[in-house]
Design a protein around this motif. Structure first.
Motif, PDB file in Angstrom:
ATOM      1  N   LEU A 235       0.850  -1.182   0.000  1.00  0.00           N
ATOM      2  CA  LEU A 235       0.000   0.000   0.000  1.00  0.00           C
ATOM      3  C   LEU A 235       0.892   1.241   0.000  1.00  0.00           C
ATOM      4  O   LEU A 235       1.749   1.405   0.876  1.00  0.00           O
ATOM      5  CB  LEU A 235      -0.901  -0.007   1.242  1.00  0.00           C
ATOM      6  N   ASN A 236       0.692   2.088  -1.023  1.00  0.00           N
ATOM      7  CA  ASN A 236       1.508   3.300  -1.156  1.00  0.00           C
ATOM      8  C   ASN A 236       0.885   4.439  -0.342  1.00  0.00           C
ATOM      9  O   ASN A 236      -0.279   4.792  -0.545  1.00  0.00           O
ATOM     10  CB  ASN A 236       1.620   3.711  -2.625  1.00  0.00           C
ATOM     11  N   LEU A 237       1.686   4.973   0.596  1.00  0.00           N
ATOM     12  CA  LEU A 237       1.225   6.044   1.468  1.00  0.00           C
ATOM     13  C   LEU A 237       2.134   7.256   1.323  1.00  0.00           C
ATOM     14  O   LEU A 237       3.238   7.169   0.776  1.00  0.00           O
ATOM     15  CB  LEU A 237       1.208   5.566   2.927  1.00  0.00           C
ATOM     16  N   ILE A 238       1.652   8.402   1.868  1.00  0.00           N
ATOM     17  CA  ILE A 238       2.449   9.621   1.871  1.00  0.00           C
ATOM     18  C   ILE A 238       2.155  10.382   3.157  1.00  0.00           C
ATOM     19  O   ILE A 238       1.002  10.422   3.615  1.00  0.00           O
ATOM     20  CB  ILE A 238       2.145  10.497   0.632  1.00  0.00           C
ATOM     21  N   ALA A 239       3.208  10.909   3.796  1.00  0.00           N
ATOM     22  CA  ALA A 239       3.075  11.667   5.038  1.00  0.00           C
ATOM     23  C   ALA A 239       3.157  13.153   4.746  1.00  0.00           C
ATOM     24  O   ALA A 239       4.033  13.603   3.981  1.00  0.00           O
ATOM     25  CB  ALA A 239       4.162  11.253   6.028  1.00  0.00           C
ATOM     26  N   THR A 240       2.266  13.932   5.369  1.00  0.00           N
ATOM     27  CA  THR A 240       2.188  15.380   5.094  1.00  0.00           C
ATOM     28  C   THR A 240       2.604  16.215   6.290  1.00  0.00           C
ATOM     29  O   THR A 240       2.436  17.441   6.257  1.00  0.00           O
ATOM     30  CB  THR A 240       0.750  15.745   4.700  1.00  0.00           C
ATOM     31  N   LYS A 241       3.138  15.591   7.337  1.00  0.00           N
ATOM     32  CA  LYS A 241       3.539  16.350   8.523  1.00  0.00           C
ATOM     33  C   LYS A 241       4.753  15.677   9.153  1.00  0.00           C
ATOM     34  O   LYS A 241       4.863  14.443   9.160  1.00  0.00           O
ATOM     35  CB  LYS A 241       2.373  16.422   9.519  1.00  0.00           C
ATOM     36  N   LEU A 242       5.686  16.493   9.681  1.00  0.00           N
ATOM     37  CA  LEU A 242       6.901  15.969  10.294  1.00  0.00           C
ATOM     38  C   LEU A 242       6.633  15.406  11.689  1.00  0.00           C
ATOM     39  O   LEU A 242       5.609  15.689  12.313  1.00  0.00           O
ATOM     40  CB  LEU A 242       7.950  17.086  10.394  1.00  0.00           C
ATOM     41  N   GLY A 243       7.623  14.586  12.171  1.00  0.00           N
ATOM     42  CA  GLY A 243       7.564  14.050  13.528  1.00  0.00           C
ATOM     43  C   GLY A 243       6.878  12.697  13.604  1.00  0.00           C
ATOM     44  O   GLY A 243       6.765  11.967  12.604  1.00  0.00           O
ATOM     45  N   ILE A 244       6.436  12.382  14.799  1.00  0.00           N
ATOM     46  CA  ILE A 244       5.772  11.085  15.035  1.00  0.00           C
ATOM     47  C   ILE A 244       4.335  11.161  14.545  1.00  0.00           C
ATOM     48  O   ILE A 244       3.552  12.005  15.003  1.00  0.00           O
ATOM     49  CB  ILE A 244       5.815  10.721  16.528  1.00  0.00           C
ATOM     50  N   GLN A 245       3.990  10.309  13.605  1.00  0.00           N
ATOM     51  CA  GLN A 245       2.642  10.256  13.042  1.00  0.00           C
ATOM     52  C   GLN A 245       2.103   8.821  13.143  1.00  0.00           C
ATOM     53  O   GLN A 245       2.844   7.882  13.443  1.00  0.00           O
ATOM     54  CB  GLN A 245       2.656  10.718  11.580  1.00  0.00           C
ATOM     55  N   LYS A 246       0.797   8.682  12.883  1.00  0.00           N
ATOM     56  CA  LYS A 246       0.160   7.376  12.973  1.00  0.00           C
ATOM     57  C   LYS A 246      -0.420   6.959  11.635  1.00  0.00           C
ATOM     58  O   LYS A 246      -1.053   7.770  10.943  1.00  0.00           O
ATOM     59  CB  LYS A 246      -0.965   7.394  14.008  1.00  0.00           C
ATOM     60  N   ILE A 247      -0.184   5.680  11.285  1.00  0.00           N
ATOM     61  CA  ILE A 247      -0.916   5.048  10.179  1.00  0.00           C
ATOM     62  C   ILE A 247      -2.162   4.431  10.801  1.00  0.00           C
ATOM     63  O   ILE A 247      -2.076   3.450  11.556  1.00  0.00           O
ATOM     64  CB  ILE A 247      -0.062   3.982   9.478  1.00  0.00           C
ATOM     65  N   SER A 248      -3.312   4.998  10.524  1.00  0.00           N
ATOM     66  CA  SER A 248      -4.538   4.544  11.184  1.00  0.00           C
ATOM     67  C   SER A 248      -5.677   4.426  10.178  1.00  0.00           C
ATOM     68  O   SER A 248      -5.664   5.071   9.117  1.00  0.00           O
ATOM     69  CB  SER A 248      -4.928   5.514  12.300  1.00  0.00           C
ATOM     70  N   GLY A 249      -6.663   3.586  10.542  1.00  0.00           N
ATOM     71  CA  GLY A 249      -7.879   3.471   9.739  1.00  0.00           C
ATOM     72  C   GLY A 249      -7.775   2.608   8.510  1.00  0.00           C
ATOM     73  O   GLY A 249      -8.655   2.681   7.637  1.00  0.00           O
ATOM     74  N   VAL A 250      -6.736   1.778   8.365  1.00  0.00           N
ATOM     75  CA  VAL A 250      -6.638   0.882   7.197  1.00  0.00           C
ATOM     76  C   VAL A 250      -7.722  -0.184   7.330  1.00  0.00           C
ATOM     77  O   VAL A 250      -7.684  -1.025   8.230  1.00  0.00           O
ATOM     78  CB  VAL A 250      -5.242   0.247   7.091  1.00  0.00           C
ATOM     79  N   THR A 251      -8.701  -0.156   6.454  1.00  0.00           N
ATOM     80  CA  THR A 251      -9.911  -0.976   6.580  1.00  0.00           C
ATOM     81  C   THR A 251     -10.051  -1.908   5.389  1.00  0.00           C
ATOM     82  O   THR A 251      -9.738  -1.548   4.251  1.00  0.00           O
ATOM     83  CB  THR A 251     -11.154  -0.074   6.678  1.00  0.00           C
ATOM     84  N   VAL A 252     -10.562  -3.145   5.660  1.00  0.00           N
ATOM     85  CA  VAL A 252     -10.796  -4.155   4.628  1.00  0.00           C
ATOM     86  C   VAL A 252     -12.305  -4.370   4.502  1.00  0.00           C
ATOM     87  O   VAL A 252     -13.012  -4.526   5.505  1.00  0.00           O
ATOM     88  CB  VAL A 252     -10.089  -5.479   4.982  1.00  0.00           C
ATOM     89  N   PHE A 253     -12.786  -4.413   3.258  1.00  0.00           N
ATOM     90  CA  PHE A 253     -14.215  -4.576   2.974  1.00  0.00           C
ATOM     91  C   PHE A 253     -14.403  -5.732   2.006  1.00  0.00           C
ATOM     92  O   PHE A 253     -13.737  -5.819   0.964  1.00  0.00           O
ATOM     93  CB  PHE A 253     -14.780  -3.286   2.381  1.00  0.00           C
ATOM     94  N   ASP A 254     -15.308  -6.687   2.380  1.00  0.00           N
ATOM     95  CA  ASP A 254     -15.632  -7.826   1.523  1.00  0.00           C
ATOM     96  C   ASP A 254     -16.752  -7.403   0.574  1.00  0.00           C
ATOM     97  O   ASP A 254     -17.878  -7.126   1.008  1.00  0.00           O
ATOM     98  CB  ASP A 254     -16.067  -9.030   2.364  1.00  0.00           C
ATOM     99  N   THR A 255     -16.447  -7.370  -0.711  1.00  0.00           N
ATOM    100  CA  THR A 255     -17.430  -6.879  -1.682  1.00  0.00           C
ATOM    101  C   THR A 255     -18.560  -7.862  -1.946  1.00  0.00           C
ATOM    102  O   THR A 255     -19.619  -7.467  -2.439  1.00  0.00           O
ATOM    103  CB  THR A 255     -16.720  -6.561  -3.010  1.00  0.00           C
ATOM    104  N   ILE A 256     -18.364  -9.154  -1.638  1.00  0.00           N
ATOM    105  CA  ILE A 256     -19.417 -10.156  -1.854  1.00  0.00           C
ATOM    106  C   ILE A 256     -20.377 -10.187  -0.669  1.00  0.00           C
ATOM    107  O   ILE A 256     -21.604 -10.107  -0.836  1.00  0.00           O
ATOM    108  CB  ILE A 256     -18.808 -11.545  -2.097  1.00  0.00           C
ATOM    109  N   GLU A 257     -19.836 -10.293   0.521  1.00  0.00           N
ATOM    110  CA  GLU A 257     -20.678 -10.376   1.719  1.00  0.00           C
ATOM    111  C   GLU A 257     -21.076  -9.000   2.249  1.00  0.00           C
ATOM    112  O   GLU A 257     -21.838  -8.914   3.213  1.00  0.00           O
ATOM    113  CB  GLU A 257     -19.942 -11.169   2.816  1.00  0.00           C
ATOM    114  N   LYS A 258     -20.543  -7.947   1.629  1.00  0.00           N
ATOM    115  CA  LYS A 258     -20.838  -6.578   2.058  1.00  0.00           C
ATOM    116  C   LYS A 258     -20.541  -6.400   3.543  1.00  0.00           C
ATOM    117  O   LYS A 258     -21.346  -5.894   4.324  1.00  0.00           O
ATOM    118  CB  LYS A 258     -22.300  -6.214   1.774  1.00  0.00           C
ATOM    119  N   LYS A 259     -19.345  -6.829   3.935  1.00  0.00           N
ATOM    120  CA  LYS A 259     -18.975  -6.824   5.346  1.00  0.00           C
ATOM    121  C   LYS A 259     -17.666  -6.076   5.525  1.00  0.00           C
ATOM    122  O   LYS A 259     -16.693  -6.323   4.792  1.00  0.00           O
ATOM    123  CB  LYS A 259     -18.830  -8.268   5.848  1.00  0.00           C
TER     124      LYS A 259
END
Length: 440
Positions: free
Chosen positions: A401-425
């Motif tokens: 997964l390609n990400l980009i940071a827009t602020k210096l210092g200690i930051q968090k990678i948060s909210g990475v979510t997986v969605f099942d398109t068949i079961e809609k879950k």
């Protein structure tokens, strides 16, 4: 307790339980008369004993003279072991006694001919009857006893491993021909109750991937129990080690390195002893193969002996751990670049694992926000929704997964979510991961 036969019979059963004798302990308190005048420590010093008054020395020599058996000397100590009260004699059982689960019930049975005539062709049966089953202990149908003369008897011994609690009945029957040629049937019943010798209370605690099992064993009998073995047999996907307070490192519960291991004493009338076991998955694949809701840990094998070596053995039911709910899908970070620069794209190596026995997907991956006004300092670089193919049963898939940071210092990678398109879950998001963003 026995039930007497009805009608007139030449034969009668007599039952005696075979069990170990007990030690005969003399209750009177014995003493050394010299202790009434001086402290007992003085007798450890030969010089101090030599300086005692002549009268006391005379009394001391008399008290130590084992040949003096006068009535006035009956409470004197002739040997230090006399203080224990053991007379060296054994006492035969004076009653039927208590019978406990896990022990072997052994009985001496005698069928007596109390008449003045001989009886012939005696078929004898002995059975144990419980609330659940009837167990045959002896049957002479194929080889009947030819005869029992007047005043004679026929003796035999039966044994039974007690595996059930509650009321038991020893059923003794005899089918015989009396002096008149009449076929007679004699049933007699001897009832007794089986009690539980001990109770096992367990506590289960889980710390990450390790489970701790505490077992508290309490003695409910009137005699001391010497525990030869309290071994935990884990379920197939678990491995167990016993933790001991006097050791720095856990010892494998299946170790046979010790030739002799002294038994652990659990005193009568409520004595307790605690055991602690550490449980882990037997292999890394065990976690994947573990079916959701299967929380069986294993069972305890307990063996003990009483004061004169009478053995006993119990096995507990399956011990259950806390209900384990495995995730259907788990997203993990495998690798993050060590150097992350401001406003520069970086790639995060991820793994998506399917813990179910069916195929799942296709999936979509995106970065979710906790609120509309939330500003994320780490975002996806490029298309905001990433498509992933299906993942097979118990399979996994790696992706970047390609990400980009827009602020210096200690930051968090948060909210990475997986969605099942068949079961809609939508599955639980990836736990937050901190990174450090540097300038060029």
């Amino acid at each position: 307790m026995s039930t007497a036969p009805q009608g007139s019979h030449s034969l009668a059963f007599r039952v005696m339980r075979l069990c170990k004798p007990s030690f005969h302990v003399e209750p009177p308190f014995r003493l050394d008369p010299a202790d009434l005048f001086v402290g007992e420590d003085n007798f450890d010093d030969p010089l101090a004993a030599a300086n005692l008054p002549p009268l006391l020395s005379t009394q001391l020599s008399k008290s130590m003279d084992s040949s003096n058996l006068t009535y006035g000397n009956r409470f004197h100590l002739h040997h230090p072991s006399d203080a224990m009260g053991f007379s060296g004699l054994l006492l035969l059982p004076q009653s039927f006694g208590a019978i406990y689960l896990g022990e072997t019930f052994c009985s001496y049975i005698s069928i007596n001919n109390s008449s003045n005539v001989e009886v012939r062709d005696i078929i004898i049966k002995a059975e144990i009857q419980t609330e659940r089953q009837r167990i045959l202990l002896l049957d002479t149908s194929k080889s009947p006893v030819e005869s029992i003369r007047a005043g004679g008897r026929y003796d035999f011994i039966v044994e039974h491993d007690v595996k059930e609690l509650g009321a038991h009945t020893l059923v003794c029957t005899a089918l015989y021909i009396d002096n008149d040629g009449e076929r007679k049937y004699l049933p007699q019943f001897f009832k007794f109750v089986v009690a539980n010798p001990l109770s096992v209370r367990t506590k289960v605690r889980s710390v990450k991937e390790t489970t701790y099992l505490e077992a508290c064993i309490e003695n409910h009998t009137k005699t001391n129990l010497y525990m030869d073995q309290v071994e935990f047999e884990p379920a197939p996907h678990w491995s167990a080690t016993v933790l001991k307070p006097d050791e720095l490192h856990p010892a494998d519960s299946s170790s046979t390195g010790e030739i002799f291991k002294p038994p652990i004493l659990i005193r009568s009338g409520g004595g307790i002893h605690n055991y602690l076991y550490q449980l882990k998955f037997a292999s890394p694949d065990s976690a994947q193969m573990k079916v959701e809701g299967t929380n069986i840990l294993g069972k305890l094998q307990i063996t003990w002996r009483k004061n004169l070596g009478e053995p006993g053995r119990l096995q507990t039911q399956q011990i259950l751990g806390a209900p384990i709910s495995r995730k259907e899908i788990e997203l993990q970070i495998l690798e993050i670049p060590s150097l992350i620069n401001l406003d520069k794209s970086f790639s995060v190596h991820l793994n998506l694992t399917n813990y179910t026995d069916r195929e799942l997907g296709p999936f979509e991956v995106w970065l979710s926000k906790d609120s509309v006004h939330e500003e994320k300092n780490v975002m996806i670089n490029g298309l905001q929704i990433m498509a992933l193919p299906q993942v097979g049963a118990f399979g996994s898939s790696d992706f970047h997964l390609n990400l980009i940071a827009t602020k210096l210092g200690i930051q968090k990678i948060s909210g990475v979510t997986v969605f099942d398109t068949i079961e809609k879950k939508t599955f639980d998001p990836l736990p937050d991961m901190e990174i450090f963003v540097e300038s060029d």
